[in-house]
Scaffold this active site. Structure first.
Site, short mmCIF file in Angstrom:
data_model
loop_
_atom_site.label_atom_id
_atom_site.label_comp_id
_atom_site.label_asym_id
_atom_site.label_seq_id
_atom_site.Cartn_x
_atom_site.Cartn_y
_atom_site.Cartn_z
N ASP A 9 0.95 -1.13 0.12
CA ASP A 9 -0.05 -0.02 -0.11
C ASP A 9 1.08 1.20 0.03
OD1 ASP A 9 -2.39 1.78 0.60
OD2 ASP A 9 -1.21 1.85 2.67
N LEU A 10 0.42 2.39 -0.42
CA LEU A 10 1.11 3.46 -0.51
C LEU A 10 1.01 4.39 0.65
CD1 LEU A 10 1.27 4.31 -4.33
CD2 LEU A 10 3.18 3.16 -3.02
N ASP A 11 -0.03 5.02 0.82
CA ASP A 11 -0.13 6.25 1.72
C ASP A 11 -0.39 5.61 3.25
OD1 ASP A 11 -0.70 8.87 -0.09
OD2 ASP A 11 -2.04 7.33 -1.20
N THR A 43 -2.70 -0.23 -4.49
CA THR A 43 -3.19 1.07 -4.14
C THR A 43 -4.59 1.45 -4.57
OG1 THR A 43 -2.55 3.47 -3.98
CG2 THR A 43 -1.97 2.27 -5.94
N LYS A 193 -8.67 -4.78 -2.82
CA LYS A 193 -7.36 -4.96 -3.17
C LYS A 193 -6.85 -6.61 -3.30
CE LYS A 193 -5.33 -0.66 -1.50
NZ LYS A 193 -4.35 -0.22 -0.65
N ASP A 216 -2.44 -0.11 6.10
CA ASP A 216 -2.70 0.86 7.12
C ASP A 216 -4.19 1.23 7.54
OD1 ASP A 216 -2.52 4.24 6.77
OD2 ASP A 216 -2.47 2.69 5.13
N ASN A 219 -9.21 -0.04 3.53
CA ASN A 219 -9.03 -0.60 2.24
C ASN A 219 -7.90 -1.67 1.82
OD1 ASN A 219 -7.35 1.32 2.14
ND2 ASN A 219 -7.38 1.79 0.09
#
Length: 273
Positions: A9-11, A43, A193, A216, A219
Site C-alpha cells: 500500500d502507498l499512503d 493502492t 485489493k 494501514d 481498504n
C-alpha cells in the site's frame, strides 16, 4: 528462499507523512527485487497518482490501482492487464443528485484520465492529479470509470452511502475513508485489493503463503487477510492492527516497511544457514 510477492500500500504505509519515499525504502525494495522477489504496488490511488512512485522505486512488476479495479504493467503493454469499471449510469445519477445529496465534489478516474464535478477545498491534498482536469459531465464521460471518489459533507456521509446502496447496491461497493475527512470511494461490486493481489499471485504462480502484504487503512483489510503474512503498520488503524498477522515496530515516517522486510529476510537467511 522461495520467491515472495510483496504487496505495498502507498499512503500511510510505504510513503511517509509527506507522501514521499524515504531513501531506505527505495534501497530495500531494489535489493529485494534484485534478489528475485516480486515487489508490487497495490493502492487505492490512480495510475497518474502513483506512477512517479513506481518509477522512483525502479519497479518492473505489474501495479494494482483503484483498490483492485486496474491491474497493468506501467510503461508497457501486458497481456495480463485487466480492468473493472463503474457503470456510467451510477455516475450520471450522482451528478444529477450531487447538490441535493451534499456531495461537494465527484472525481471520476480511468487509467489515463481524470474528470471532476464540483469543488472541495481538501481535494487537491489527497488527489493532486485533479489539478486542471476537465469537467465531469454526462457528455465528457465517454467511458465507464475505474473508480469514483466522492468528497461529501461530513453530516451527510451516511445518507450518501445509504442512497448509493439503495439504488446501485447490486452494481457497486462504497468504501468509507477513516479519519476526519468525509471521503467515499465507489468501485465495481466485489472488487477490492485482495482481488488484484490474488490475480498477481496467479500470474506469477505464487502461493498465498509466499505473499507478504503491508497496509494501514480499511481498504487494506481484505489484502492483509488474503496474504500469507498480512502486516499492519504501527500507525495503522486499530481495526487493521487487530486483523493483521503482525504489526511493524516502526511507523511509515520511520521506514517501517523497510525495517520489517530487512529483518524478515535477514532472519530467513540466518535460519537457512
Amino acid at each position: 528462499m522461495e520467491q515472495k510477492l510483496i504487496a505495498l500500500d502507498l499512503d500511510g504505509t510505504t510513503l511517509n507523512a509527506n507522501s514521499q519515499l524515504n531513501p531506505a525504502t527505495i534501497q530495500t525494495m531494489q535489493r529485494l527485487q534484485a534478489a528475485g522477489h516480486i515487489v508490487s504496488i497495490v493502492t487505492g490511488r490512480s495510475y497518474q497518482g502513483s506512477r512517479a512512485i513506481y518509477d522512483a522505486l525502479h519497479l518492473t512488476s505489474p501495479m494494482i490501482n483503484f483498490n483492485g479495479s486496474l491491474g497493468h504493467l506501467p510503461h508497457q503493454s501486458w497481456a495480463g492487464e485487466y480492468q473493472f469499471t463503474v457503470n456510467k449510469a451510477v455516475v450520471t445519477a450522482l451528478l444529477d443528485q450531487r447538490v441535493q445529496l451534499g456531495i461537494n465534489e465527484i472525481i471520476a478516474e480511468t487509467k489515463h484520465a481524470t474528470l471532476t464535478a464540483g469543488q472541495d477545498l481538501i481535494a487537491g491534498k489527497f488527489f493532486p492529479e485533479i489539478a486542471g482536469s476537465p469537467e465531469l459531465t454526462p457528455q465528457t464521460l465517454t467511458r465507464n470509470p475505474n473508480s469514483l471518489v466522492l468528497l461529501v459533507q461530513a453530516e451527510r456521509r451516511t445518507a450518501v452511502v445509504d442512497w448509493i446502496d439503495h439504488y446501485f447496491g447490486d452494481l457497486v461497493d462504497v468504501g468509507v475513508w477513516g479519519g476526519p475527512n468525509a471521503i467515499l470511494e465507489v468501485t465495481s461490486k466485489g472488487v477490492h485489493k485482495a482481488k488484484g493481489l490474488a490475480y498477481l499471485a496467479k500470474q506469477f504462480n505464487i502461493e498465498r503463503q509466499n505473499i507478504i502484504a503491508f497496509g494501514d487503512e480499511h481498504n487494506d483489510l481484505e489484502m492483509l487477510q488474503f496474504a500469507g503474512l498480512g502486516v499492519a503498520m504501527a500507525n495503522g488503524t486499530e481495526a487493521i492492527r487487530t486483523a493483521a498477522d503482525d504489526v511493524t515496530t516502526y511507523d511509515n515516517d520511520q521506514d517501517g516497511v523497510a525495517h520489517y522486510l530487512n529483518d524478515y529476510f535477514d532472519a530467513s537467511v540466518a535460519l537457512a544457514e
